[in-house]
Motif scaffolding. Sequence first.
Motif, PDB file in Angstrom:
ATOM      1  N   THR A 155      -0.563   4.095  -2.081  1.00 47.88           N
ATOM      2  CA  THR A 155      -1.771   4.642  -1.457  1.00 47.88           C
ATOM      3  C   THR A 155      -1.390   5.508  -0.257  1.00 47.88           C
ATOM      4  O   THR A 155      -1.970   6.580  -0.047  1.00 47.88           O
ATOM      5  CB  THR A 155      -2.722   3.502  -1.036  1.00 47.88           C
ATOM      6  N   GLU A 203      -8.556   4.265   4.333  1.00 50.21           N
ATOM      7  CA  GLU A 203      -9.125   2.974   4.732  1.00 50.21           C
ATOM      8  C   GLU A 203      -8.316   1.805   4.172  1.00 50.21           C
ATOM      9  O   GLU A 203      -8.138   0.786   4.848  1.00 50.21           O
ATOM     10  CB  GLU A 203     -10.586   2.880   4.305  1.00 50.21           C
ATOM     11  N   ILE A 204      -7.807   1.938   2.963  1.00 49.38           N
ATOM     12  CA  ILE A 204      -6.967   0.890   2.359  1.00 49.38           C
ATOM     13  C   ILE A 204      -5.687   0.723   3.176  1.00 49.38           C
ATOM     14  O   ILE A 204      -5.276  -0.394   3.493  1.00 49.38           O
ATOM     15  CB  ILE A 204      -6.640   1.231   0.891  1.00 49.38           C
ATOM     16  N   GLN A 226      -8.656   6.107   0.492  1.00 52.26           N
ATOM     17  CA  GLN A 226      -7.251   5.704   0.481  1.00 52.26           C
ATOM     18  C   GLN A 226      -6.771   5.397   1.898  1.00 52.26           C
ATOM     19  O   GLN A 226      -6.037   4.424   2.108  1.00 52.26           O
ATOM     20  CB  GLN A 226      -6.368   6.797  -0.149  1.00 52.26           C
ATOM     21  N   ASP A 268      -6.520  -0.781   6.700  1.00 54.83           N
ATOM     22  CA  ASP A 268      -6.805  -2.207   6.593  1.00 54.83           C
ATOM     23  C   ASP A 268      -5.511  -3.019   6.442  1.00 54.83           C
ATOM     24  O   ASP A 268      -5.300  -4.011   7.150  1.00 54.83           O
ATOM     25  CB  ASP A 268      -7.744  -2.463   5.408  1.00 54.83           C
ATOM     26  N   ALA A 269      -4.640  -2.589   5.556  1.00 50.38           N
ATOM     27  CA  ALA A 269      -3.385  -3.312   5.313  1.00 50.38           C
ATOM     28  C   ALA A 269      -2.488  -3.306   6.544  1.00 50.38           C
ATOM     29  O   ALA A 269      -1.926  -4.348   6.916  1.00 50.38           O
ATOM     30  CB  ALA A 269      -2.654  -2.703   4.121  1.00 50.38           C
ATOM     31  N   VAL A 284       0.820  -1.221   0.000  1.00 50.94           N
ATOM     32  CA  VAL A 284       0.000   0.000   0.000  1.00 50.94           C
ATOM     33  C   VAL A 284       0.857   1.276   0.000  1.00 50.94           C
ATOM     34  O   VAL A 284       0.354   2.346   0.326  1.00 50.94           O
ATOM     35  CB  VAL A 284      -0.985   0.031   1.198  1.00 50.94           C
TER      36      VAL A 284
END
Length: 113
Positions: free
Chosen positions: A72, A94-95, A92, A98-99, A69
Amino acid sequence: MEQHYKLFRVRELADNDEDFIKSLAEAFVEEVAPDLERLKKAVAAEDYTEAYQAAHKMKPTVDLFELGVLDTLIEVQDWGKFTKKGEDITPQLEIVVDAVEKALVEIKSDFKL
């Protein structure tokens, strides 16, 4: 093991020294978790400078552990750096969240931290 992160570059950096690899994993957990919280709060408060600084600080570690990520995270960093008012960066963020959260759980489990 290594589902949400990769140790290839960590092993390379550590020259396969398992103690050093574990210390890097510990540093990941100790540093990235608070930085992630800092980043989430900064974005929510539209504190562009703080968001930039938190994302910038996270970049090397996210890159080293290959969370997938980095690009991002750079978008989130640039949102803060260039004060992109009116632009919604939450998808972005949230990505990234999450990762990082998945990697944190996995690293804690894999290294028994």
